[in-house]
Scaffold this active site. Sequence first.
Site, mmCIF file in Angstrom:
data_model
loop_
_atom_site.group_PDB
_atom_site.id
_atom_site.type_symbol
_atom_site.label_atom_id
_atom_site.label_comp_id
_atom_site.label_asym_id
_atom_site.label_seq_id
_atom_site.Cartn_x
_atom_site.Cartn_y
_atom_site.Cartn_z
ATOM 1 C CD GLU A 19 12.058 -33.877 12.059
ATOM 2 O OE1 GLU A 19 13.176 -33.942 11.486
ATOM 3 O OE2 GLU A 19 11.572 -34.829 12.689
ATOM 4 C CE LYS A 90 10.449 -38.385 12.720
ATOM 5 N NZ LYS A 90 11.636 -37.586 13.075
ATOM 6 C CB CYS A 125 12.546 -36.341 9.519
ATOM 7 S SG CYS A 125 14.352 -36.176 9.340
HETATM 8 N N1 LIG Z 1 15.001 -36.028 12.471
HETATM 9 C C1 LIG Z 1 15.099 -37.238 11.959
HETATM 10 O O1 LIG Z 1 14.120 -37.961 11.875
HETATM 11 C C2 LIG Z 1 16.460 -37.652 11.512
HETATM 12 C C3 LIG Z 1 16.442 -38.879 10.627
HETATM 13 C C4 LIG Z 1 17.811 -39.292 10.241
HETATM 14 O O2 LIG Z 1 18.792 -38.721 10.652
HETATM 15 C C5 LIG Z 1 17.959 -40.450 9.353
HETATM 16 O O3 LIG Z 1 16.973 -41.115 9.037
HETATM 17 O O4 LIG Z 1 19.104 -40.717 8.953
#
Ligand SMILES: NC(=O)CCC(=O)C(=O)O
Length: 251
Positions: A19, A90, A125
């Site tokens: 990501e 996203k 993510c």
């Molecule tokens: N970049 C993200 O979406 C981080 C997600 C995260 O830190 C988490 O779900 O815990």
Amino acid sequence: MASLVREQAGAADLVVLPELWTTGAFAYEEFATEAEPLDGPTCEAMAKAASDAGVWLHAGSIPERDPEGPLYNTSLVFSPSGELAAAYRKIHRFGFDKGEAVLMGAGEDLVTVRLPDTTVGLGTCYDLRFPELFRGLVDAGAETFVLPAGWPERRRAHWTLLARARAVENQAFVLACGTAGTHAGVPQAGHSIVVDPWGEVLAEAGPGEEILTVDFDPARVAATREQFPALKDRVLGLDRPGSRPRYRDGA
Ligand SMILES: NC(=O)CCC(=O)C(=O)O
């Protein structure tokens, strides 16, 4: 990144990147300065790398500049001829009241893309925490989930658990690629992981920068779903449009 992709020529069918690798998922101040449209230089370079290498390329995500809207955290899939085969904005933005959650717009579309041997469902993510997204992707035909991430080390136990959960409950492969190193002061988990439709970990990277290579047979999705047909036993369909779950108190 393009030269790393090119190194996979003849060695891989599908290459997956993490990501927001042009900025780092926590480098909030860089989102606006590095954002680019889907015909910008990063997309152009990734399209070329995919076609030079002759691979399907999930190029992770980049901050996307939509000339008519907000920024988006957008994942990109290129075909071996360098066509943009899919772009996924996203849906679940991370940060609660800061960061991505306020700096970027939320995607609205569930996106699948057909590869020669499997239908891929896209997530990014933080999406990993929301099972209804993946169930929706299964309803759209997904057999393999590909998920680029910038997951912090301090929540690595969740990363592994959730990747396995999404695989087991959907009887699908999960290919989750995470950033390594430290971005904007946030140590990243690394530990990219590939989980099979039975929930077993097929391969897992270490904490550092690494190329994780795995062989998997997409036909195992149909075989698992046939041998243990739990998906057919779904009852409530809470996530299906038009479904009418009934709620009541007590007896
Ligand atoms: N970049 C993200 O979406 C981080 C997600 C995260 O830190 C988490 O779900 O815990």
